[in-house]
Design an enzyme around this catalytic site. Structure first.
Site, PDB file in Angstrom:
ATOM      1  N   GLY A 221      41.900  37.754  50.955  1.00  0.00           N
ATOM      2  CA  GLY A 221      42.835  36.645  50.823  1.00  0.00           C
ATOM      3  C   GLY A 221      42.279  35.322  51.311  1.00  0.00           C
ATOM      4  O   GLY A 221      43.004  34.500  51.865  1.00  0.00           O
TER       5      GLY A 221
ATOM      6  N   ASN B 174      35.942  27.991  43.121  1.00  0.00           N
ATOM      7  CA  ASN B 174      36.450  29.355  43.041  1.00  0.00           C
ATOM      8  C   ASN B 174      37.877  29.326  42.507  1.00  0.00           C
ATOM      9  O   ASN B 174      38.820  29.053  43.247  1.00  0.00           O
ATOM     10  CB  ASN B 174      36.405  30.012  44.419  1.00  0.00           C
ATOM     11  CG  ASN B 174      36.922  31.444  44.407  1.00  0.00           C
ATOM     12  OD1 ASN B 174      37.271  31.980  43.360  1.00  0.00           O
ATOM     13  ND2 ASN B 174      36.987  32.051  45.575  1.00  0.00           N
TER      14      ASN B 174
ATOM     15  N   SER C 269      39.333  34.197  42.421  1.00  0.00           N
ATOM     16  CA  SER C 269      39.669  35.235  43.389  1.00  0.00           C
ATOM     17  C   SER C 269      40.981  35.887  42.986  1.00  0.00           C
ATOM     18  O   SER C 269      41.968  35.193  42.708  1.00  0.00           O
ATOM     19  CB  SER C 269      39.813  34.643  44.797  1.00  0.00           C
ATOM     20  OG  SER C 269      40.377  35.597  45.677  1.00  0.00           O
TER      21      SER C 269
ATOM     22  N   ASN D 103      42.850  37.511  44.970  1.00  0.00           N
ATOM     23  CA  ASN D 103      43.627  37.763  46.186  1.00  0.00           C
ATOM     24  C   ASN D 103      44.430  36.566  46.670  1.00  0.00           C
ATOM     25  O   ASN D 103      45.053  36.623  47.729  1.00  0.00           O
ATOM     26  CB  ASN D 103      42.681  38.232  47.305  1.00  0.00           C
ATOM     27  CG  ASN D 103      41.988  39.530  46.931  1.00  0.00           C
ATOM     28  OD1 ASN D 103      42.624  40.462  46.462  1.00  0.00           O
ATOM     29  ND2 ASN D 103      40.676  39.585  47.127  1.00  0.00           N
TER      30      ASN D 103
ATOM     31  N   GLY E 182      27.803  44.099  40.422  1.00  0.00           N
ATOM     32  CA  GLY E 182      27.300  45.440  40.172  1.00  0.00           C
ATOM     33  C   GLY E 182      25.817  45.640  40.343  1.00  0.00           C
ATOM     34  O   GLY E 182      25.287  46.684  39.957  1.00  0.00           O
TER      35      GLY E 182
END
Length: 328
Positions: free
Chosen positions: A110, A166, A169, A171, A286
């Site tokens: 968060g 950003n 996100s 969250n 990944g």
């Protein structure tokens, strides 16, 4: 002195994931991360020189506490943050979970941040040379999130080599809605206005892996015109592949690590095809091997970033990725 990760991993994995993360940051601050990282031909992204094409993704060092130690691991560039203008605690704990069987992580931090002023002080104290960027965030309770990005850039722009917006996100409620064409235009107009009266650094944009065709078209169409210097592809995913085996697989938050590799690389390739080189790309998501890093480059990236792979592979992953890209 570099502690062999084969010895450190069992100790770290005996702790809950967030505490292990904090112990790792403390070790890096104390100079236990080693030195003399791998050499490789530097690359330029939007006029920013990276010592090598392998960087640290945002989220690992949110407050810029261990920049020197991270650069000594051999990263070609380090991105700190996300940083919010005002301090905020983030979500309640527990908020980060290992999916060991899947070589993955789910986090719902968060955007916990000690705030832009605190991070600025840490940036001013750094000693190691190297390229450092900051991931700009917005406070959860902000009534003007675009203004939050501008405020962070005002406070931090003079102390970094690039800044990443950003808007991806998962969250922070509502944040991903800022990935639309109109919202992105407003954000970058505001940021360029900030830079008109002070230091100018290239502005990157980090996007989510969960974009549909219309989202990709919108972002690709607007990015060159609004001054996006590079696209960072991608953030964590809200998807939960059927292949996940861990008991933590249904935890809320953003999924990263090995299960994200295919989706994020496919998205990278699609942006590469759509943009035709007009905006450089940084591949994230990944990467757990040198072959994974090379696959991102083959899909159109100029550089890559790693984070969750460090949980499972340790700092040796940096050298492996640099070595794989040296021979590309």
């Amino acid at each position: 002195m570099l502690i062999p990760y084969a010895l450190a991993r069992p100790i770290l994995f005996s702790l809950d994931a967030e505490r292990a993360h904090n112990v790792t940051l403390a070790a890096l601050r104390a100079g236990l991360g080693g030195g003399g990282g791998p050499a490789a031909a530097p690359v330029d992204v939007a006029g920013v020189r990276f010592a090598n094409p392998v960087g640290l993704a945002a989220g690992f060092d949110k407050d810029g506490e261990a920049i020197d130690g991270l650069l000594r691991l051999g990263f070609g560039f380090v991105e700190i943050g996300g940083v919010t203008p005002k301090p905020q605690p983030g979500n309640p704990r527990p908020r980060v979970f290992r999916l060991t069987e899947d070589r993955a992580v789910i986090n719902r931090y968060g955007l916990n941040s000690k705030g832009a002023a605190h991070v600025a002080r840490n940036l001013e104290r750094r000693r190691a040379s190297g390229t450092v960027g900051v991931n700009l965030g917005a406070n959860k309770d902000s009534e003007d999130r675009i203004g939050d990005y501008a405020e962070c850039l005002k406070v931090l722009g003079h102390a970094v080599d690039f800044a990443t917006v950003n808007v991806s996100s998962p969250n922070t409620p509502g944040l991903r809605a800022l990935q639309g064409r109109a919202a992105l235009t407003d954000i970058f107009d505001r940021l360029h206005a900030v830079q008109s009266g002070g230091p100018t650094v290239p502005l990157f944009l980090k996007v989510a892996p969960d974009l549909d065709d219309a989202d990709i078209e919108d972002i690709a169409a607007v990015a060159p015109d609004i001054g996006v210097a590079a696209l960072v592809i991608s953030n964590t995913t809200i998807a939960r592949p059927d292949s996940l085996r861990s008991r933590n697989a249904r935890e809320a938050g953003g999924l990263s690590g090995a299960p994200l590799m295919r989706a994020s690389t496919d998205l990278l390739r699609r942006f590469h095809e759509r943009l035709e080189g007009r905006v450089p790309l940084i591949g994230v998501g990944g990467i757990l091997s040198g072959d994974d890093a090379r696959a991102k480059i083959d899909a159109g990236a100029t550089a890559v970033q790693i984070y969750s792979g460090l949980v499972y592979r340790g700092p040796g992953l940096v050298r492996e990725c640099v070595d794989a890209l040296r021979t590309r």
